[in-house]
Design an enzyme around this catalytic site. Structure first.
Site, mmCIF file in Angstrom:
data_model
loop_
_atom_site.group_PDB
_atom_site.id
_atom_site.type_symbol
_atom_site.label_atom_id
_atom_site.label_comp_id
_atom_site.label_asym_id
_atom_site.label_seq_id
_atom_site.Cartn_x
_atom_site.Cartn_y
_atom_site.Cartn_z
ATOM 1 N N CYS A 162 81.050 57.192 43.932
ATOM 2 C CA CYS A 162 79.547 56.509 43.646
ATOM 3 C C CYS A 162 79.530 55.782 42.243
ATOM 4 O O CYS A 162 78.663 55.022 42.220
ATOM 5 C CB CYS A 162 78.498 57.246 44.080
ATOM 6 S SG CYS A 162 79.063 57.909 45.611
ATOM 7 N N HIS A 302 70.406 56.171 39.083
ATOM 8 C CA HIS A 302 71.523 56.245 40.335
ATOM 9 C C HIS A 302 70.574 56.591 41.570
ATOM 10 O O HIS A 302 70.671 55.912 42.673
ATOM 11 C CB HIS A 302 72.440 57.258 40.112
ATOM 12 C CG HIS A 302 73.558 57.361 41.117
ATOM 13 N ND1 HIS A 302 74.326 56.659 41.509
ATOM 14 C CD2 HIS A 302 73.926 58.566 41.939
ATOM 15 C CE1 HIS A 302 75.080 56.807 42.445
ATOM 16 N NE2 HIS A 302 74.973 58.139 42.580
ATOM 17 N N GLU A 313 69.201 64.081 38.141
ATOM 18 C CA GLU A 313 69.235 62.856 37.165
ATOM 19 C C GLU A 313 67.833 62.848 36.537
ATOM 20 O O GLU A 313 67.750 62.534 35.321
ATOM 21 C CB GLU A 313 69.087 61.702 38.026
ATOM 22 C CG GLU A 313 69.045 60.496 37.240
ATOM 23 C CD GLU A 313 69.515 58.982 38.085
ATOM 24 O OE1 GLU A 313 69.531 59.240 39.395
ATOM 25 O OE2 GLU A 313 69.872 57.951 37.323
ATOM 26 N N LYS A 332 68.078 51.795 45.276
ATOM 27 C CA LYS A 332 68.510 52.336 46.666
ATOM 28 C C LYS A 332 67.462 52.465 47.720
ATOM 29 O O LYS A 332 67.678 52.560 48.908
ATOM 30 C CB LYS A 332 69.346 53.634 46.493
ATOM 31 C CG LYS A 332 70.712 53.537 45.693
ATOM 32 C CD LYS A 332 71.415 54.810 45.566
ATOM 33 C CE LYS A 332 72.699 54.593 44.803
ATOM 34 N NZ LYS A 332 72.787 54.333 43.328
ATOM 35 N N HIS A 337 72.676 53.185 49.784
ATOM 36 C CA HIS A 337 73.620 53.422 48.894
ATOM 37 C C HIS A 337 74.954 52.853 49.061
ATOM 38 O O HIS A 337 75.480 53.039 50.018
ATOM 39 C CB HIS A 337 73.945 55.190 48.786
ATOM 40 C CG HIS A 337 74.625 55.530 47.622
ATOM 41 N ND1 HIS A 337 75.356 54.810 46.752
ATOM 42 C CD2 HIS A 337 74.968 56.798 47.237
ATOM 43 C CE1 HIS A 337 75.885 55.609 45.964
ATOM 44 N NE2 HIS A 337 75.844 56.909 46.197
ATOM 45 N N PHE A 396 80.653 61.490 43.447
ATOM 46 C CA PHE A 396 81.357 62.964 43.818
ATOM 47 C C PHE A 396 82.702 62.990 43.036
ATOM 48 O O PHE A 396 83.440 62.114 43.031
ATOM 49 C CB PHE A 396 81.719 62.685 45.333
ATOM 50 C CG PHE A 396 80.363 63.116 46.442
ATOM 51 C CD1 PHE A 396 79.145 63.300 45.706
ATOM 52 C CD2 PHE A 396 80.735 63.076 47.544
ATOM 53 C CE1 PHE A 396 78.266 63.885 46.611
ATOM 54 C CE2 PHE A 396 79.443 63.039 48.360
ATOM 55 C CZ PHE A 396 78.454 63.368 48.077
#
Lengths: 410, 84
Positions: A162, A302, A313, A332, A337, A396
């Site tokens: 991502c 993010h 975050e 998002k 996403h 990830f």
């Protein structure tokens, strides 16, 4: 000697919120959710039956029938966004050997791969398409963009889950700074609204389960968030050595001023405790830009809408910028996403935000989770003084990437 | 299935794969030189024929094949062997 500066001179998107900049930006400012029941495949058997799909994209606008047949959707979206960014940048007049492509993909041509695996298991190896390898490889997008344009400079694919789109733009900026390229098309694409991807992310518990209310499912930093919403699409930017962009009279949106990237080196999916890796990553980007936390006007987070990401975050933002000192938004909430495309599309959103001096709202953000000491822009767009923005992506594998974009004040 | 029928299927596939006018897809036409093809085009055409005929067409059987007619000959042979 002063450092080479990197101008952003073209933007292109293929997203659930629109396939041109104006529609995309209007959708984000309107605070509209793009989540809906999945249309490309029959989702009846899947645990999660909604996503944010790109519905307005026609590959034949960009490809002849031969190219269309030989490319996976992930590559078609990539080239569409890249071609739009290039058109937006105007006449470059650049040496093709000095032009590069850095494109991110999370998994590559998963739609094609799944179809062919079905052929393999149901009918045998002789029915596997001879086109499978060039259609599924994650670097197919970077390769095809370079091939279609005849650009013979650096050309590679970034695979950092991502974080890919953000890494791609950051590394592309480095190509210009180190003198390898004059112009680089950088971005990312993803097209994995497929049965295996939906099933796999759902099995991890990463996806929101709100099948009855898809439009309310992606709710970054909200107390009632329950996972991310799968999206697809692509975003690309044209990066250009600053002086040449000025010399050719280019429209300069702004400057890629800073880039940070590091690794949590902690866990394959969970963020490091307290968002330590993410905090360091933002500090690296600020340092690279020669800016202090107080110079930043807002953050494009993010903000996936998962429990773990948003908590880590938010802690990272507090570590670097203090409690509720800086407005943050997550794209998002509107478009879901987009995996490896997310950072690229969000860089475009960030650029438009500092161009217009307005932060789009985080869709579906009702009440900030009490433990998160962040100021989330929600409900309505918020006006801001023109100032640099930080855009974050965390993947990830513990890959962190942050960009600092500055508005063009010259 | 006779050679003319196979040629007809090959012509359909060549038009689709290589985006060429039907008239130029003759038995003597060469896939690469005459029909705008490349090293992958023949494989794509064979993939389509495999589906239409529901028969395996192993790539190695087509070594040395350069024209539409030569491809038809090989396919006719494979189909006949399967029927036998």
């Amino acid at each position: 000697m002063s450092r080479t500066r990197v101008a952003i001179t073209g933007l292109g998107v293929k997203t659930p919120a629109g396939c041109d900049l104006a529609t995309f930006w209007d959708t984000l400012l309107a605070g509209r959710s793009c989540a809906a029941p999945i249309g490309r495949i029959d989702p009846a058997a899947l645990p999660v039956r909604f996503a944010c799909e790109v519905t307005e994209f026609d590959p034949t606008t960009y490809f002849d029938s031969k190219e269309t047949r030989r490319t996976d959707r992930v590559v078609q979206l990539a080239f569409g966004a890249a071609a739009d960014a290039l058109a937006d940048a105007g006449e470059l007049g650049a040496d093709p050997a000095r032009c590069g492509v850095v494109a991110a993909a999370g998994v590559g041509g998963l739609i094609t791969q799944e179809e062919q695996e079905y052929n393999l298991f149901s009918r045998g190896p002789s029915r596997v398409s001879p086109m499978l390898v060039p259609m599924m490889m994650p670097n197919a997008g970077a390769a095809l963009v370079g091939m279609k344009l005849g650009w013979t400079g650096p050309n590679f694919c970034i695979v950092t889950a991502c974080a890919g789109g953000t890494n791609a733009i950051g590394e592309a900026g480095r190509l210009i700074r180190e003198g390898s390229s004059d112009v680089v098309l950088a971005g990312g694409s993803e097209a994995c609204v497929t049965p295996i991807a939906i099933a796999a992310f759902a099995r991890m518990g990463a996806l929101s389960n709100r099948n009855d209310e898809p439009e309310l499912a992606s709710r970054p930093f909200d107390v009632d968030r329950d996972g991310f919403v799968m999206g697809e699409g692509a975003g690309f930017v044209v990066l250009e050595e600053w002086d040449r962009a000025v010399a050719r009279g280019a429209h300069i949106y702004g400057e890629l001023a800073g880039y940070g990237r590091n690794s949590d080196a902690y866990h394959v999916t969970a963020p490091s405790p307290g968002g330590a890796g993410a905090a360091d990553c933002m500090r690296l980007a600020l340092h690279d830009a020669g800016l202090e936390p107080g110079d930043i006007g807002h953050i494009n987070a993010h903000g996936t809408s998962t429990d773990l990401n948003d908590a880590a975050e938010a802690e990272a933002v507090v570590k670097v910028f203090g409690e509720r000192t800086l407005p943050i938004t997550s794209t998002k909430g509107s478009i879901g996403h987009l995996i490896a495309a997310a950072g690229a599309v969000e860089a475009v959103a960030s650029m438009l935000a500092i161009r217009d001096g307005v932060i789009p709202p985080t869709v579906n953000h009702g009440a900030t989770e009490p433990d998160l000491a962040v100021d989330v822009v929600a409900g309505e767009p918020r006006k801001l003084a023109v100032a640099p923005v930080v855009s974050n992506s965390f993947g990830f594998g513990g890959h962190n990437a942050s960009l600092v974009l500055k508005p063009n004040s010259e | 299935m006779d050679r003319d029928q196979i040629l007809e299927l090959l012509t359909d596939a060549a038009v689709e794969v290589m985006d060429v006018d039907r008239e130029i897809v003759t038995a003597d036409a060469r896939f690469v030189e005459d029909l705008n093809g490349d090293s992958l085009s023949v494989l794509e055409i064979l993939e389509i024929l495999q589906e239409k005929l529901d028969v395996d067409l192993p790539t190695e059987s087509f070594d040395g094949v350069s024209t539409v007619g030569q491809a038809a000959d090989v396919i006719v042979k494979i189909v006949a062997e399967r029927a036998a």
